[in-house]
Design a protein around this motif. Structure first.
Motif, short mmCIF file in Angstrom:
data_model
loop_
_atom_site.label_atom_id
_atom_site.label_comp_id
_atom_site.label_asym_id
_atom_site.label_seq_id
_atom_site.Cartn_x
_atom_site.Cartn_y
_atom_site.Cartn_z
N ASP A 1 28.70 9.92 -3.02
CA ASP A 1 29.67 10.96 -3.34
C ASP A 1 29.03 12.35 -3.50
OD1 ASP A 1 28.31 9.99 -5.48
OD2 ASP A 1 29.94 10.29 -6.92
N VAL A 2 27.72 12.43 -3.31
CA VAL A 2 27.05 13.73 -3.46
C VAL A 2 27.06 14.45 -2.12
CG1 VAL A 2 24.89 14.87 -4.10
CG2 VAL A 2 25.59 12.75 -5.25
N ASP A 3 27.28 15.78 -2.16
CA ASP A 3 27.34 16.55 -0.93
C ASP A 3 25.94 16.97 -0.51
OD1 ASP A 3 29.08 17.88 1.05
OD2 ASP A 3 28.03 19.65 0.29
N LEU A 4 25.57 16.59 0.71
CA LEU A 4 24.22 16.86 1.19
C LEU A 4 23.94 18.37 1.24
CD1 LEU A 4 21.53 15.79 2.36
CD2 LEU A 4 22.56 15.93 4.62
N ALA A 5 24.91 19.14 1.74
CA ALA A 5 24.71 20.59 1.90
C ALA A 5 24.39 21.25 0.55
CB ALA A 5 25.95 21.22 2.53
N ASP A 6 25.10 20.84 -0.50
CA ASP A 6 24.85 21.41 -1.84
C ASP A 6 23.42 21.13 -2.28
OD1 ASP A 6 27.42 22.13 -1.78
OD2 ASP A 6 28.13 20.70 -3.31
N ARG A 7 23.02 19.87 -2.11
CA ARG A 7 21.68 19.50 -2.58
C ARG A 7 20.58 20.18 -1.75
NH1 ARG A 7 20.65 15.26 -5.71
NH2 ARG A 7 18.84 16.56 -6.09
N ILE A 8 20.83 20.31 -0.44
CA ILE A 8 19.85 20.98 0.42
C ILE A 8 19.70 22.43 -0.03
CG2 ILE A 8 19.38 21.80 2.76
CD1 ILE A 8 19.03 18.97 2.87
N ALA A 9 20.82 23.04 -0.42
CA ALA A 9 20.77 24.43 -0.86
C ALA A 9 19.89 24.57 -2.10
CB ALA A 9 22.19 24.94 -1.13
N GLU A 10 19.96 23.57 -2.99
CA GLU A 10 19.10 23.61 -4.18
C GLU A 10 17.63 23.49 -3.80
OE1 GLU A 10 20.29 20.41 -6.73
OE2 GLU A 10 22.39 20.96 -6.55
N LEU A 11 17.38 22.85 -2.69
CA LEU A 11 16.00 22.61 -2.26
C LEU A 11 15.59 23.61 -1.18
CD1 LEU A 11 16.04 18.69 -2.01
CD2 LEU A 11 15.20 20.07 -3.90
N ASP A 12 16.12 24.85 -1.27
CA ASP A 12 15.86 25.82 -0.20
C ASP A 12 14.37 26.06 0.01
OD1 ASP A 12 15.66 27.02 -2.65
OD2 ASP A 12 16.23 29.01 -1.91
N PHE A 13 13.57 25.86 -1.06
CA PHE A 13 12.13 26.10 -0.92
C PHE A 13 11.47 25.14 0.06
CE2 PHE A 13 10.69 22.48 -3.42
CZ PHE A 13 11.80 22.20 -4.20
N LEU A 14 12.17 24.03 0.40
CA LEU A 14 11.60 23.10 1.38
C LEU A 14 11.79 23.60 2.81
CD1 LEU A 14 12.59 19.52 0.13
CD2 LEU A 14 10.29 20.43 0.40
N GLY A 15 12.81 24.45 3.01
CA GLY A 15 13.06 24.97 4.35
C GLY A 15 13.38 23.89 5.35
N ILE A 16 14.31 23.00 5.00
CA ILE A 16 14.67 21.93 5.93
C ILE A 16 16.13 22.03 6.36
CG2 ILE A 16 12.92 20.26 5.24
CD1 ILE A 16 14.93 19.00 3.37
N GLY A 17 16.84 23.03 5.86
CA GLY A 17 18.27 23.16 6.15
C GLY A 17 18.60 23.24 7.63
N HIS A 18 17.69 23.82 8.42
CA HIS A 18 17.98 23.99 9.85
C HIS A 18 17.56 22.78 10.68
CE1 HIS A 18 13.79 24.95 9.24
NE2 HIS A 18 13.59 24.92 10.54
#
Lengths: 229, 204
Positions: free
Chosen positions: B104-121
């Protein structure tokens, strides 16, 4: 022989081969998984029994099936009790013979593909919270799927070619157990059967070649660790 | 106490043994290759069963030989970053990241919290198309998104070129100082150990 008979033979062969492989698939996979991953006493013996139809004279396999499925045999009594019928002289019997003969090839291909699955990926999945069942369903099974399908296709080709065990076990009954190889054999006995032999042999070559190429393509995908569907 | 570990395991004719009593921050397990560092990490993860001893992380007792306690791997809630990324080759990056997440957790939200990883793209990519540094960052992201109680890092900087090493070092510093998860990290590189470690435990 006319065109109607020709198509009866082709359709019957595909039906016998298809049912044989679908019924054998779960058994072959369970055996392959057990042989690839299991650690138990008698593993070598089980391996030997599974491979027996590959090296036994097919006539012997057919005769053993006949003993087992005869109305007085242990499996024959079961089919009588459940269905009130025997598989002898019936296309289901031909499917059983084809399935048994295809089993070793299927198990071999599937076992290789299960052994090729990287156990380290399964470990990684477990650290991510997946229990064994989920690891199996989401990692082991999809990664070995191309090899499983390759084994099934190979087994199908083998089932289509089954002759010795079939004719011994369920005889050569037109429309029931007369599959491609048996029909070719019968046509060879007829003075005017040569045309039929050519047509049936051509179908056999085409089907076998298609199955081998398909199986090889699937196996290559497995080698690259790609999903197949 | 973050890590309270005392384990021993016989392997052939030698014994791999280790004691760790570490507070918060990043604990380095330091030693030459072949000292059994990775084995210790696998024992903490539950992938390898020690002959003797106990493993306690935070408040949870994960293993105790005498008490007969051995929490299964999948219930230990440990985020492991292995030496190789071990990304699932048949799943895209997004599905790899989602593997350990609650549904039930939204991947996009969690990725945004982990922006320092630079994996969103990278989400639509297949693992085989990733560079070494990208794969490592995705592996770290996948471990973090499984909501772990602690992290185990096995030589996270090996096999990376200098620029990618610096990038991953900054990620680890961030995990240590901002995310503040207890981390146990294995390395054979003294420079890495001294820069990243809150404390260093040497293994011979």
């Amino acid at each position: 022989m006319d065109s109607g008979q020709f198509w009866t033979i082709v359709v019957l062969s595909l039906q016998v081969g298809g049912v044989a492989i679908l019924a054998t698939l779960p058994i072959a996979f369970a055996l392959a998984y057990l042989l690839a991953r299991g650690r138990f006493r008698g593993k070598l013996l089980l391996d030997g029994i599974v491979h027996l139809p590959l090296v036994l004279p097919p006539v012997v396999t057919g005769w053993l099936l006949l003993l087992l499925f005869a109305p007085s045999g242990p499996f024959g009594k079961v089919t009588q009790a459940l269905f009130g019928a025997t598989v002898l002289f019936h296309w289901t019997g031909a499917a059983i013979a084809a399935g048994v003969m295809a089993l070793p090839l299927m198990v071999r291909a599937m076992r290789l593909s299960i052994e090729a699955v990287d156990r380290r990926l399964e470990d990684a999945a477990r650290t991510l919270g997946a229990d064994r069942r989920r690891v199996f369903a989401t990692i082991t099974l999809p990664l070995s799927l191309p090899g499983i399908l390759a084994g099934a296709v190979l087994g199908f080709a083998r089932a289509l070619g089954e002759f010795g065990a079939t004719i011994t076990f369920v005889s050569n009954v037109p429309g029931q157990t007369r599959t491609l190889p048996l029909a070719i054999y019968s046509a060879l006995q007829l003075p005017d059967g040569e045309g039929m032999v050519w047509r049936l042999a051509a179908v056999s070559v085409l089907l076998a070649l298609a199955a081998l190429v398909g199986s090889e393509l699937l196996a290559r995908r497995a080698g690259r660790g790609l999903h197949v569907l | 106490m973050s890590f309270d570990i005392a384990v021993a395991l016989h392997r052939g004719d030698r014994e791999i043994a280790c004691r760790i009593a570490a507070g918060e921050g990043l604990t380095i397990l330091f030693g030459p290759s072949g000292a059994g560092k990775t084995s210790i990490l696998h024992m903490v993860a539950g992938l390898l069963r020690p002959d003797r001893g106990h493993i306690r992380v935070g408040d949870s007792l994960l293993f105790d030989a005498e008490g007969g306690i051995d929490v299964p791997v999948e219930a230990r809630r440990c985020g492991v970053v292995f030496q190789e990324p071990r990304l699932f080759p048949h799943l895209r990056v997004a599905a790899n990241l989602r593997y350990g997440m609650a549904p039930d957790v939204d991947l996009a939200d969690r990725i945004a919290e982990l922006d320092f990883l630079g994996i969103g793209h990278l989400l639509d990519r297949w693992p085989r198309t990733l560079s070494g540094g990208e794969a490592k960052r995705v592996a770290i992201g996948r471990a973090l998104l499984s909501d772990p109680q602690f992290l185990l890092l096995d030589e996270p900087l090996s096999s990376l070129d200098p620029a990618r090493r610096e990038e991953i070092m900054q990620v680890i510093e961030r995990l240590r100082d901002v995310v503040r998860l207890p981390i146990l990290m294995v390395t054979h590189d003294r420079e890495e150990a001294e820069r990243l470690g809150s404390r260093i435990i040497a293994m011979a």
